[in-house]
Design a protein around this motif. Structure first.
Motif, mmCIF file in Angstrom:
data_model
loop_
_atom_site.group_PDB
_atom_site.id
_atom_site.type_symbol
_atom_site.label_atom_id
_atom_site.label_comp_id
_atom_site.label_asym_id
_atom_site.label_seq_id
_atom_site.Cartn_x
_atom_site.Cartn_y
_atom_site.Cartn_z
ATOM 1 N N ARG A 63 -10.227 -4.421 -8.294
ATOM 2 C CA ARG A 63 -10.001 -2.984 -8.406
ATOM 3 C C ARG A 63 -8.679 -2.736 -9.103
ATOM 4 O O ARG A 63 -7.687 -3.411 -8.818
ATOM 5 N N PHE A 64 -8.683 -1.734 -9.964
ATOM 6 C CA PHE A 64 -7.472 -1.373 -10.692
ATOM 7 C C PHE A 64 -6.994 0.003 -10.251
ATOM 8 O O PHE A 64 -7.800 0.902 -10.053
ATOM 9 N N TYR A 65 -5.668 0.127 -10.090
ATOM 10 C CA TYR A 65 -5.070 1.393 -9.672
ATOM 11 C C TYR A 65 -4.000 1.766 -10.684
ATOM 12 O O TYR A 65 -3.128 0.950 -10.988
ATOM 13 N N GLU A 66 -4.077 3.005 -11.173
ATOM 14 C CA GLU A 66 -3.012 3.454 -12.052
ATOM 15 C C GLU A 66 -1.842 3.924 -11.202
ATOM 16 O O GLU A 66 -2.028 4.667 -10.243
ATOM 17 N N VAL A 67 -0.653 3.444 -11.534
ATOM 18 C CA VAL A 67 0.531 3.841 -10.762
ATOM 19 C C VAL A 67 1.657 4.285 -11.695
ATOM 20 O O VAL A 67 1.719 3.870 -12.852
ATOM 21 N N GLU A 68 2.541 5.123 -11.167
ATOM 22 C CA GLU A 68 3.817 5.389 -11.831
ATOM 23 C C GLU A 68 4.720 4.213 -11.459
ATOM 24 O O GLU A 68 4.588 3.652 -10.370
ATOM 25 N N ASN A 69 5.656 3.889 -12.323
ATOM 26 C CA ASN A 69 6.532 2.767 -11.982
ATOM 27 C C ASN A 69 7.253 2.954 -10.662
ATOM 28 O O ASN A 69 7.441 2.019 -9.908
ATOM 29 N N GLY A 70 7.617 4.204 -10.366
ATOM 30 C CA GLY A 70 8.363 4.493 -9.145
ATOM 31 C C GLY A 70 7.564 4.298 -7.863
ATOM 32 O O GLY A 70 8.129 4.203 -6.783
ATOM 33 N N GLU A 71 6.227 4.265 -7.943
ATOM 34 C CA GLU A 71 5.427 4.143 -6.723
ATOM 35 C C GLU A 71 4.770 2.769 -6.600
ATOM 36 O O GLU A 71 4.034 2.489 -5.660
ATOM 37 N N ARG A 72 5.066 1.899 -7.551
ATOM 38 C CA ARG A 72 4.389 0.605 -7.609
ATOM 39 C C ARG A 72 4.577 -0.217 -6.321
ATOM 40 O O ARG A 72 3.612 -0.697 -5.737
ATOM 41 N N LEU A 73 5.825 -0.333 -5.879
ATOM 42 C CA LEU A 73 6.068 -1.179 -4.719
ATOM 43 C C LEU A 73 5.504 -0.571 -3.442
ATOM 44 O O LEU A 73 4.941 -1.268 -2.603
ATOM 45 N N GLN A 74 5.623 0.748 -3.318
ATOM 46 C CA GLN A 74 5.038 1.442 -2.159
ATOM 47 C C GLN A 74 3.522 1.232 -2.101
ATOM 48 O O GLN A 74 2.938 1.158 -1.021
ATOM 49 N N ALA A 75 2.915 1.138 -3.264
ATOM 50 C CA ALA A 75 1.453 1.022 -3.319
ATOM 51 C C ALA A 75 0.972 -0.273 -2.654
ATOM 52 O O ALA A 75 -0.128 -0.327 -2.109
ATOM 53 N N VAL A 76 1.821 -1.297 -2.676
ATOM 54 C CA VAL A 76 1.413 -2.577 -2.087
ATOM 55 C C VAL A 76 1.159 -2.409 -0.586
ATOM 56 O O VAL A 76 0.120 -2.812 -0.062
ATOM 57 N N GLY A 77 2.086 -1.766 0.100
ATOM 58 C CA GLY A 77 1.929 -1.524 1.534
ATOM 59 C C GLY A 77 0.696 -0.680 1.823
ATOM 60 O O GLY A 77 -0.007 -0.884 2.814
ATOM 61 N N ARG A 78 0.419 0.277 0.943
ATOM 62 C CA ARG A 78 -0.768 1.136 1.146
ATOM 63 C C ARG A 78 -2.048 0.327 1.007
ATOM 64 O O ARG A 78 -3.002 0.533 1.767
ATOM 65 N N LEU A 79 -2.062 -0.586 0.055
ATOM 66 C CA LEU A 79 -3.238 -1.464 -0.081
ATOM 67 C C LEU A 79 -3.421 -2.301 1.180
ATOM 68 O O LEU A 79 -4.527 -2.442 1.703
ATOM 69 N N LEU A 80 -2.316 -2.834 1.668
ATOM 70 C CA LEU A 80 -2.394 -3.695 2.850
ATOM 71 C C LEU A 80 -2.883 -2.920 4.071
ATOM 72 O O LEU A 80 -3.721 -3.394 4.836
ATOM 73 N N ASP A 81 -2.363 -1.695 4.232
ATOM 74 C CA ASP A 81 -2.773 -0.894 5.383
ATOM 75 C C ASP A 81 -4.232 -0.471 5.292
ATOM 76 O O ASP A 81 -4.922 -0.349 6.302
ATOM 77 N N HIS A 82 -4.679 -0.248 4.088
ATOM 78 C CA HIS A 82 -6.063 0.209 3.914
ATOM 79 C C HIS A 82 -7.058 -0.941 4.080
ATOM 80 O O HIS A 82 -8.021 -0.842 4.819
ATOM 81 N N PHE A 83 -6.802 -2.056 3.399
ATOM 82 C CA PHE A 83 -7.784 -3.158 3.408
ATOM 83 C C PHE A 83 -7.521 -4.173 4.518
ATOM 84 O O PHE A 83 -8.400 -4.946 4.864
#
Ligand code: ADP
Ligand code: MG
Length: 469
Positions: A228-248
Motif C-alpha cells: 500500500r502506498f500513502y501520500e504524505v507531506e514531509n512534515g507528517e512522514r514520521l508521525q505516519a509510521v506510528g499511525r500505521l502501527l496502531d492501525h495494522f
C-alpha cells in the motif's frame, strides 16, 4: 561466461548430489529435506570444481550452497587453512561460521574460525597457531593477519566472497583484491550476492576463472505481500509510521530509512509514543548491535529501524510488515526491501510513505513491478485498539555464554524443569560469547527472571536480568 539454465527443478533432494552419506545424514538431521532453488542451481556447478557467480535474494540458502562445496573438498587430516570466506560484517561472519559448523558436525575435527575486527588479535593468532581448516572473516582483519604472517594461505583451495554486493558498498574492493592476490592461483572462487550492481562484474573478471553464472530472479509471491502506498507531506512522514502501527498492529516491523539521521529521528519519536523500537546503524558498538538483532529476531522488539546497508543480509524469519519510510531511488532495492515480509506461508504488509518529490521514484518502481499500485489516504488510519502495541515476547539476559559452554538446551531445561514453565512460553535462546539471551512470553517475564535467579543452570547459580521492558 557460461550461463546455466535459470530455473532448476524445485524440490530436488540433496541425495542427487555427490555428497558423503555422513553429510546427507547431517542435512536430514537439520531438516534440510530438499535443496532450495539457489542450492539446486549452484551445487552441481561448485561440486564439479567450477568457479561460480550466484545471485539470489536474502534468505534463499546461499550459505549452505557454498558451505557444502567447501566442506566437500576439505581434508580434515591436513592441518592447514583450506577454505576462506570473506563477509562484510562480523554478524554475517558469525552466521556463516555457525552454519558451516552445523553442516560439518558429522566430521569430528573440522575447525572453523571467525576472524573479524572489533575483537583482539591475540586470541585469533593463537587459534590460528592451533590450526583451522576454514576461516571466515571480514576483509580488513583477514588482511591484517596476512600481513603479520599469522594466516598462511598456501593451502587454500576455495575462496568465497559472500555478500559481495555489500562488501563493495562498504568499500572493500581493494582489500578483497589484496587478499585474493595472496591466495593460490589454482583455487576455486565462489561469489555470492543478493543484488547485481556493476562492480560485481569487475570483481569477477579480476578474481574468477571462467565462472558459471546462476541468477535467480527475485520473484515474490505478490499475493502474499500486500503493498500500500500513502501520500504524505514531509512534515507528517514520521508521525505516519506510528499511525500505521496502531492501525495494522503488526507484531514485527522493519522500517527502512534512507539515512542514519532519519533512523534516529524515527526511533526517538516511536519511543516517545510508547512503541518498542530499536535502530540498527553503523555507529553501534558490536555488543549493542548484537543485542538489537537478538531482540528483534526473537520478537521482543516491535520495530527495527534501519538503513539498507545495515539491514542487508540479515536473516529474519518472521516479519509482519515492512515500512518504506523513505522511497529508495533504486527499484531493485525496493523489491528487496518488501521481499523481507511475506515469507514462507505467511502474509505480509509493505507500506510506502511517499512525498511529492518521491513520485518519480514510485513511477520507476511501478514500471519495474508491472501493474498498478494501490494508494490509500492517511486519514483511513485509525487505532485498532486502545492498548499499546507491545511485542509478544521479552528478552532476558543471563551472564555466561559460549565461554561457559552454555547450550540452549540447558536454559530450556532450567525453565521447563524446576522453574515450571511450559515449552510454549519460551522463545528463541541465543547463546553468545559472554552472555545468553532468552526470549520468553511477555506475561511470564518477571517471574522467569526471578525463578532463574533463584534456581540453577547446569548446577550453577546464574545472574539474569530483564533486557527489554
Ligand atoms: P542467504 O545467505 O541466502 O541469505 P541463508 O544461507 O542465511 O540465506 O539461509 C537462510 C535460512 O535457510 C537459514 O536459516 C538456513 O538454515 C535455512 N536453510 C538453508 N538451506 C536450507 C534447506 N535446504 N532446507 C531448509 N532450510 C534451509
Ligand atoms: Mg548470506
Amino acid at each position: 561466461m557460461n550461463s546455466s539454465p535459470a530455473q532448476p527443478p524445485v524440490g530436488a533432494p540433496f541425495s542427487d548430489l555427490p555428497l558423503s552419506p555422513a553429510m546427507l545424514a547431517t542435512l536430514a538431521q537439520l531438516g534440510y529435506d530438499e535443496m532450495t532453488p539457489i542450492q539446486a542451481a549452484s551445487l552441481p556447478v561448485t561440486l564439479a570444481g567450477h568457479d561460480l557467480i550466484a545471485q539470489a535474494k536474502t534468505g534463499s540458502g546461499k550459505t549452505a550452497a557454498f558451505a557444502l562445496s567447501l566442506l566437500n573438498r576439505l581434508d580434515a587430516r591436513r592441518f592447514d587453512v583450506q577454505a576462506m570466506v570473506l563477509c562484510p560484517t562480523r554478524e554475517l561472519a558469525d552466521q556463516v561460521t555457525q552454519e558451516i559448523r552445523r553442516l560439518a558436525r558429522a566430521e569430528e575435527n573440522i575447525k572453523v574460525l571467525t576472524l573479524c575486527g572489533g575483537a583482539p588479535m591475540r586470541p585469533q593468532v593463537d587459534s590460528l597457531i592451533h590450526g583451522a581448516h576454514v576461516v571466515v572473516g571480514t576483509p580488513g582483519r583477514i588482511l591484517d593477519h596476512i600481513d603479520r604472517g599469522s594466516l598462511e594461505l598456501a593451502g587454500i583451495n576455495t575462496l568465497v566472497l559472500d555478500e559481495a554486493d555489500r562488501m563493495l558498498d562498504m568499500g572493500f574492493f581493494d582489500d578483497i583484491a589484496y587478499v585474493a592476490s595472496r591466495c593460490p592461483r589454482d583455487r576455486q572462487t565462489l561469489l555470492f550476492s543478493a543484488t547485481y550492481p556493476p562492480g560485481i562484474d569487475k570483481l569477477s573478471q579480476k578474481f574468477l576463472r571462467n565462472p558459471q553464472e546462476v541468477k535467480l530472479e527475485e520473484k515474490h509471491d505478490s499475493s502474499k505481500i500486500r503493498q500500500r502506498f500513502y501520500e504524505v507531506e514531509n512534515g507528517e512522514r514520521l508521525q505516519a509510521v506510528g499511525r500505521l502501527l496502531d492501525h495494522f498492529r503488526p507484531a514485527s516491523t522493519l522500517a527502512f530509512c534512507n539515512t542514519k539521521a532519519r533512523c534516529r529521528d524515527l526511533v526517538d519519536l516511536l519511543r516517545a509514543q510508547g512503541f518498542q523500537a530499536l535502530a540498527l546503524h553503523g555507529e553501534l558498538e558490536q555488543r549493542e548491535r548484537d543485542q538489537v538483532l537478538v531482540q528483534f529476531s526473537n520478537r521482543s522488539c516491535s520495530v527495527l529501524v534501519a538503513t539498507d546497508v545495515a539491514a542487508r543480509g540479515l536473516d529474519i524469519a518472521q516479519l509482519e510488515a515492512v515500512i518504506n519510510v523513505d522511497i529508495t531511488p533504486d527499484p531493485e532495492v525496493h523489491v528487496h526491501r518488501i521481499g523481507r515480509t511475506g515469507r514462507a506461508d505467511q502474509e505480509g504488509w509493505a507500506f510506502s510513505l511517499v512525498s511529492m518529490e518521491e513520485m518519480g521514484r514510485v513511477g520507476n518502481i511501478e514500471q519495474h513491478h508491472g501493474g498498478e499500485f494501490e494508494w490509500h489516504a492517511l486519514a483511513e488510519l485509525r487505532p485498532a485498539s486502545d492498548e499499546r502495541l507491545l511485542p509478544p515476547m521479552v528478552t532476558l539476559q543471563m551472564l555466561g555464554g559460549r565461554k561457559e559452554k552454555i547450550r540452549p538446551g540447558d536454559i530450556l531445561g532450567a525453565l521447563t524443569g524446576e522453574a515450571g514453565f511450559t515449552k510454549e512460553q519460551i522463545g528463541k535462546i541465543n547463546v553468545m560469547e559472554m552472555s545468553t539471551y532468552i526470549a520468553v512470553d511477555r506475561a511470564i517475564g518477571r517471574e522467569a527472571v526471578k525463578r532463574l535467579n533463584d534456581g540453577k543452570v547446569k548446577g550453577k547459580k546464574v545472574k539474569v536480568r530483564m533486557l527489554t521492558e
